[in-house]
Structure formats: structure tokens, C-alpha cells
Design a protein around this motif. Sequence first.
Motif, PDB file in Angstrom:
ATOM      1  N   GLN A  37       0.821  -1.216   0.000  1.00 55.05           N
ATOM      2  CA  GLN A  37       0.000   0.000   0.000  1.00 55.05           C
ATOM      3  C   GLN A  37       0.852   1.262   0.000  1.00 55.05           C
ATOM      4  O   GLN A  37       1.936   1.306   0.568  1.00 55.05           O
ATOM      5  CB  GLN A  37      -0.907  -0.006   1.232  1.00 55.05           C
ATOM      6  CG  GLN A  37      -1.764   1.243   1.390  1.00 55.05           C
ATOM      7  CD  GLN A  37      -2.538   1.228   2.689  1.00 55.05           C
ATOM      8  OE1 GLN A  37      -3.330   0.339   2.934  1.00 55.05           O
ATOM      9  NE2 GLN A  37      -2.284   2.210   3.537  1.00 55.05           N
ATOM     10  N   ILE A  49      -3.856   3.782  -1.712  1.00 51.38           N
ATOM     11  CA  ILE A  49      -3.934   2.964  -2.923  1.00 51.38           C
ATOM     12  C   ILE A  49      -3.203   1.657  -2.652  1.00 51.38           C
ATOM     13  O   ILE A  49      -2.025   1.652  -2.292  1.00 51.38           O
ATOM     14  CB  ILE A  49      -3.364   3.682  -4.161  1.00 51.38           C
ATOM     15  CG1 ILE A  49      -3.346   2.744  -5.362  1.00 51.38           C
ATOM     16  CG2 ILE A  49      -1.989   4.273  -3.894  1.00 51.38           C
ATOM     17  CD1 ILE A  49      -3.041   3.437  -6.679  1.00 51.38           C
ATOM     18  N   SER A  50      -3.923   0.549  -2.831  1.00 51.54           N
ATOM     19  CA  SER A  50      -3.375  -0.765  -2.501  1.00 51.54           C
ATOM     20  C   SER A  50      -3.344  -1.653  -3.736  1.00 51.54           C
ATOM     21  O   SER A  50      -4.282  -1.646  -4.544  1.00 51.54           O
ATOM     22  CB  SER A  50      -4.231  -1.441  -1.418  1.00 51.54           C
ATOM     23  OG  SER A  50      -4.280  -0.671  -0.239  1.00 51.54           O
ATOM     24  N   ALA A  51      -2.266  -2.403  -3.872  1.00 53.05           N
ATOM     25  CA  ALA A  51      -2.179  -3.417  -4.925  1.00 53.05           C
ATOM     26  C   ALA A  51      -2.719  -4.722  -4.360  1.00 53.05           C
ATOM     27  O   ALA A  51      -2.269  -5.195  -3.309  1.00 53.05           O
ATOM     28  CB  ALA A  51      -0.738  -3.583  -5.386  1.00 53.05           C
ATOM     29  N   MET A  84      -6.076  -1.480  -6.702  1.00 55.98           N
ATOM     30  CA  MET A  84      -5.692  -1.884  -8.058  1.00 55.98           C
ATOM     31  C   MET A  84      -5.413  -3.379  -8.043  1.00 55.98           C
ATOM     32  O   MET A  84      -4.408  -3.827  -7.487  1.00 55.98           O
ATOM     33  CB  MET A  84      -4.464  -1.116  -8.533  1.00 55.98           C
ATOM     34  CG  MET A  84      -3.917  -1.616  -9.871  1.00 55.98           C
ATOM     35  SD  MET A  84      -2.448  -0.704 -10.454  1.00 55.98           S
ATOM     36  CE  MET A  84      -3.255   0.598 -11.388  1.00 55.98           C
ATOM     37  N   ARG A  96      -5.581  -5.820 -15.278  1.00 57.80           N
ATOM     38  CA  ARG A  96      -5.648  -4.838 -14.188  1.00 57.80           C
ATOM     39  C   ARG A  96      -7.080  -4.334 -14.057  1.00 57.80           C
ATOM     40  O   ARG A  96      -7.758  -4.099 -15.056  1.00 57.80           O
ATOM     41  CB  ARG A  96      -4.713  -3.655 -14.463  1.00 57.80           C
ATOM     42  CG  ARG A  96      -3.221  -3.978 -14.383  1.00 57.80           C
ATOM     43  CD  ARG A  96      -2.396  -2.713 -14.527  1.00 57.80           C
ATOM     44  NE  ARG A  96      -0.966  -2.962 -14.595  1.00 57.80           N
ATOM     45  CZ  ARG A  96      -0.166  -3.038 -13.540  1.00 57.80           C
ATOM     46  NH1 ARG A  96      -0.667  -2.869 -12.325  1.00 57.80           N
ATOM     47  NH2 ARG A  96       1.125  -3.242 -13.699  1.00 57.80           N
ATOM     48  N   LEU A  98      -9.655  -1.710 -11.299  1.00 64.35           N
ATOM     49  CA  LEU A  98      -9.635  -0.683 -10.257  1.00 64.35           C
ATOM     50  C   LEU A  98     -10.951  -0.679  -9.502  1.00 64.35           C
ATOM     51  O   LEU A  98     -12.020  -0.877 -10.091  1.00 64.35           O
ATOM     52  CB  LEU A  98      -9.413   0.702 -10.873  1.00 64.35           C
ATOM     53  CG  LEU A  98      -8.041   1.022 -11.440  1.00 64.35           C
ATOM     54  CD1 LEU A  98      -8.064   2.372 -12.137  1.00 64.35           C
ATOM     55  CD2 LEU A  98      -6.981   1.023 -10.343  1.00 64.35           C
ATOM     56  N   SER A 146       0.833   1.217 -14.311  1.00 66.32           N
ATOM     57  CA  SER A 146       0.999   0.612 -12.994  1.00 66.32           C
ATOM     58  C   SER A 146       0.548   1.581 -11.904  1.00 66.32           C
ATOM     59  O   SER A 146       0.155   2.711 -12.173  1.00 66.32           O
ATOM     60  CB  SER A 146       2.465   0.235 -12.787  1.00 66.32           C
ATOM     61  OG  SER A 146       3.270   1.403 -12.793  1.00 66.32           O
ATOM     62  N   ARG A 147       0.651   1.131 -10.678  1.00 69.27           N
ATOM     63  CA  ARG A 147       0.273   1.983  -9.554  1.00 69.27           C
ATOM     64  C   ARG A 147       1.159   3.220  -9.468  1.00 69.27           C
ATOM     65  O   ARG A 147       0.699   4.306  -9.122  1.00 69.27           O
ATOM     66  CB  ARG A 147       0.355   1.188  -8.242  1.00 69.27           C
ATOM     67  CG  ARG A 147      -0.108   1.968  -7.027  1.00 69.27           C
ATOM     68  CD  ARG A 147      -0.037   1.134  -5.781  1.00 69.27           C
ATOM     69  NE  ARG A 147       1.303   0.613  -5.563  1.00 69.27           N
ATOM     70  CZ  ARG A 147       1.641  -0.096  -4.492  1.00 69.27           C
ATOM     71  NH1 ARG A 147       0.725  -0.379  -3.578  1.00 69.27           N
ATOM     72  NH2 ARG A 147       2.863  -0.541  -4.332  1.00 69.27           N
ATOM     73  N   LYS A 148       2.433   3.074  -9.822  1.00 71.34           N
ATOM     74  CA  LYS A 148       3.351   4.212  -9.795  1.00 71.34           C
ATOM     75  C   LYS A 148       2.868   5.321 -10.731  1.00 71.34           C
ATOM     76  O   LYS A 148       2.973   6.514 -10.416  1.00 71.34           O
ATOM     77  CB  LYS A 148       4.756   3.748 -10.195  1.00 71.34           C
ATOM     78  CG  LYS A 148       5.795   4.857 -10.193  1.00 71.34           C
ATOM     79  CD  LYS A 148       7.157   4.307 -10.568  1.00 71.34           C
ATOM     80  CE  LYS A 148       8.210   5.412 -10.569  1.00 71.34           C
ATOM     81  NZ  LYS A 148       9.561   4.879 -10.933  1.00 71.34           N
ATOM     82  N   LEU A 150      -0.228   5.709 -11.605  1.00 70.41           N
ATOM     83  CA  LEU A 150      -1.556   6.131 -11.184  1.00 70.41           C
ATOM     84  C   LEU A 150      -1.498   7.199 -10.090  1.00 70.41           C
ATOM     85  O   LEU A 150      -2.415   8.023  -9.966  1.00 70.41           O
ATOM     86  CB  LEU A 150      -2.350   4.919 -10.681  1.00 70.41           C
ATOM     87  CG  LEU A 150      -3.862   5.074 -10.542  1.00 70.41           C
ATOM     88  CD1 LEU A 150      -4.505   5.208 -11.925  1.00 70.41           C
ATOM     89  CD2 LEU A 150      -4.451   3.862  -9.816  1.00 70.41           C
ATOM     90  N   GLU A 230       5.046  -5.424  -6.882  1.00 75.21           N
ATOM     91  CA  GLU A 230       4.658  -4.622  -8.053  1.00 75.21           C
ATOM     92  C   GLU A 230       5.712  -4.735  -9.146  1.00 75.21           C
ATOM     93  O   GLU A 230       5.399  -4.858 -10.330  1.00 75.21           O
ATOM     94  CB  GLU A 230       4.478  -3.167  -7.634  1.00 75.21           C
ATOM     95  CG  GLU A 230       4.091  -2.233  -8.766  1.00 75.21           C
ATOM     96  CD  GLU A 230       2.615  -2.332  -9.120  1.00 75.21           C
ATOM     97  OE1 GLU A 230       2.208  -1.693 -10.093  1.00 75.21           O
ATOM     98  OE2 GLU A 230       1.901  -3.072  -8.430  1.00 75.21           O
TER      99      GLU A 230
END
Length: 252
Positions: A37, A49-51, A84, A96, A98, A146-148, A150, A230
Motif C-alpha cells: 500500500q 492505494i493498494s495493490a 488496483m 488490471r 480498479l 501501474s500503480r506508480k 496512477l 509490483e
Amino acid sequence: MRLTSTHYIGLANSPSSLLTIMSYPRLTTEQMLRKDQKTIYRQGTKVAISAVYMDLEAFLQRSNLLTELSAFCQAHSYDALVAMTIFFNAHNEPVRQLAIFCPHMALRMSICGVLERSHSPALKLTSLPSTHPNLQAYLQGNTQVSRKKLLPLLQEALSAYFDSMKIPSGQPETAPVSREQMDKELDRACSTLISGLSQDEEDPPLPPTPMNSLVDECPLDQGLPKLSAEAVFEKCSQISLSQSANASPSSK
């Protein structure tokens, strides 16, 4: 046995096997969200924001999920939670999705609006049905985001949210005193960006990822070397796309 660098290379070439490890079905909802997270802050508003390494549909079917999401946000003072989900389908293709959980309608609409309209990068979101008004779910067509990537979009969403709360110039202020005080606080804070991309280190450490058939009496996080989940998924995604590209000419 312990996972060595050789094992990690083997897992990178078999994304579906990696999914088995990363699904961790025996963890509680809070443990799953806290496992990987990041958190952003802006003028007193906190968004997590959590993967989550499983299919979103399976995640949303967890028992009492919405109650647990609400309790999770209240316990950690989160105004919104973005999950995510990442997994590989039967063809070893990355998928992926969301999910945005936010009880505050204005903030939720701001986050969803920015993500839906984003062109740099374009997420290519497709809305998924949701049975709860505080939860919005999407299929993310662009799996390269990716989350980065986002995180800056979420910062933009927070900026849009605070801009929408300001009273337009030239109009009388008819809001109650509490709203006036809040606006003054926001105006003073506008000169300083209070943001951070960090995990909450005040909470006790979470239990290790559960063991499975690929790990013999050893949690993942005790092996060599320490890798970000990730980053592993990003590598798997690149390998899958490369294999698909190489397979296309030969099939013609």
C-alpha cells in the motif's frame, strides 16, 4: 526450501504460478490492503492505494467486504481507498482492474472523473457493475499503467476536488460559518503541497504471505532477494507482452 534467484526467474516466466503465490486468500481484507500500500496526502485529505493480487470479482465477493472497507478507512483515517487488482488470465496475459471506495460523493466523483478522462496516460477504463453507491469499479484496458503511474493522477484528482470546493469570485458567500472556516483553512494551505508517498509505519507489521505448494515451509518475504511485488508483476507483464509479440509473426 528457500526461494533463490533461480526460483524467481522461473516464476517470472510463469505468471500464472506467480498468481498462485500472490493471491494470499487466507489473509483478512485489512491485511490484503496493507500488504502492498501507498498513501497520498493533500490538505488534510488522505487517500490510500493498494495493490491486490487477485481478480477484482473474487475480491468484491469476500464476505462483509463493504463493512470491512468502511472500518479500514475509519481506522486509518482514509477519506478514500483505491484498490488496483492485478492478475494473469489463462493465457498468461496481465489483467488490471480498479475499485474506488469513498463515502464522500464529491471526492469519489473527482477521483473517478480524473481517471476516466485521463489521456496521459490513458487508462482506457470500462465501468463494471457495482451494488454499492460508495464503490465504483473499472476494468483497466491499458495494462501498462501501474500503480506508480496512477499516483500522479490521484494527486490531480485531489487538486480538482479542492478547487471544486472553493466559492467562485464575485458571488456572495452564503455558506454557514463552519464552511467559511474550512475555506479559510484551504486557502492558507493552498500555498503548500502536503503530499507523501509512504506507507504508514506506525502500525504493527503484518503476517507474512501464506505458504502454498510452491513454497516449502518458508514465507515469501524470508527468501533471497527482497523484491517488490509490483516490480515482479511489471516484469511478468513485459515478458507476456514480448512473448505475444514474438508469437504473432510465426503464426502468420
